[in-house]
Design an enzyme around this catalytic site. Structure first.
Site: not given
Length: 277
Positions: A68, A72, A134-135, A245
């Site tokens: 996590t 990543k 945008a990661g 999430g």
């Protein structure tokens, strides 16, 4: 129990921070449900010591691991080989350790789509989707989201260039476009997904008014007690369909469990148990 069994079936999640991880609780429930004998723990990896932490765990008999924030993309570089979806994402959240080295997979996008489709009953096909960030989290989501055939998918990021580069990387997979937050003015979306870590710091993203089309779903990959900053802002903007999430977390975990064990757990009771106050 037999020490050999716990040796052969050790799994973990690596992150920094990791204290609040729900992954051990999720995988323990999956193991109980499926009768798979696994031990799953959370392991804190130093920011500059991820590779060493992985090697240490393999030496302890680790069979696989989840990865996590913030490792990543580093996990991707550490692997000897990658599954097609990990290659597509350029980020890895699931590691498989075997005699022939480390294989990297990415179950994030599959987990997100499964949560949207099944748990939330949301159709992605033909809809206008906005992905914030945008990661690594955004990278993992893009391929599976585009495979669902949205009408268009816009990646927006504080640094527009990063969003544009990401959109270019996925251009072959579907109608995807990248921009900065200000360029969203006047555009409307049916599904807005927050893949930034802004909610962790309680900061609110500068989304222009009117981003949410009528009946839109605001979805935050992050989760916490009550609304995240992103969901609170969406609620204040009049959005009534909100999701955090947690479903994605459970679904990506189920996919990882399946990758490791060849058995697919039932997610609904686990998600319900985690939702209990």
């Amino acid at each position: 129990g037999n020490p050999l069994i716990s040796m052969t079936n050790r799994y973990c999640v690596f992150g920094n921070p990791i204290g609040d991880s729900k992954s051990p609780a999720i995988h323990t429930r999956f193991a109980q449900q499926t009768g798979e004998e696994i031990v799953y723990e959370a392991r804190l990896a130093p920011i500059d010591g991820f590779a060493a932490a992985v090697r240490d765990f393999i030496a302890l008999g680790g069979r696989g691991a989840n990865v996590t924030v913030p490792f990543k993309e580093e996990a991707f570089r550490l692997c000897d080989r990658h599954t097609p979806r990990a290659l597509q994402a350029g980020a890895v959240n699931t590691l498989i350790f075997a005699g022939d080295g480390i294989t990297g997979d990415n179950t994030d996008g599959a987990g997100l789509v499964q949560d949207l489709n099944t748990n939330l009953g949301t159709v992605i096909a033909g809809r206008r989707v906005l992905l914030l960030g945008a990661g690594g989290a955004a990278r993992g989501a893009l391929g599976p989201l585009l495979a669902e055939k949205p009408a268009l998918l816009v990646v927006a990021n504080r640094t527009a260039a990063k969003a544009e580069a990401l959109a270019e990387h996925f251009a072959a997979d579907g109608p995807v476009d990248g921009c900065g937050f200000t360029a969203l003015a006047g555009r409307h979306f049916d599904l807005v997904i927050n893949a930034t870590s802004a909610s962790l710091g309680g900061e609110v993203l500068p989304l222009p008014a009117g981003c949410y089309a009528p009946g839109a779903l605001a979805y935050d990959m992050m989760y916490g007690k009550g609304d995240t900053a992103f969901l609170a802002a969406a609620r204040a903007a009049g959005v009534t369909r909100l999701a955090d999430g947690l479903g994605m977390l459970v679904e990506q975990a189920a996919e990882a469990f399946f990758v490791w064990r060849g058995v697919r757990p039932v997610t609904q009771p686990v998600l319900e148990a985690l939702r209990q106050p």
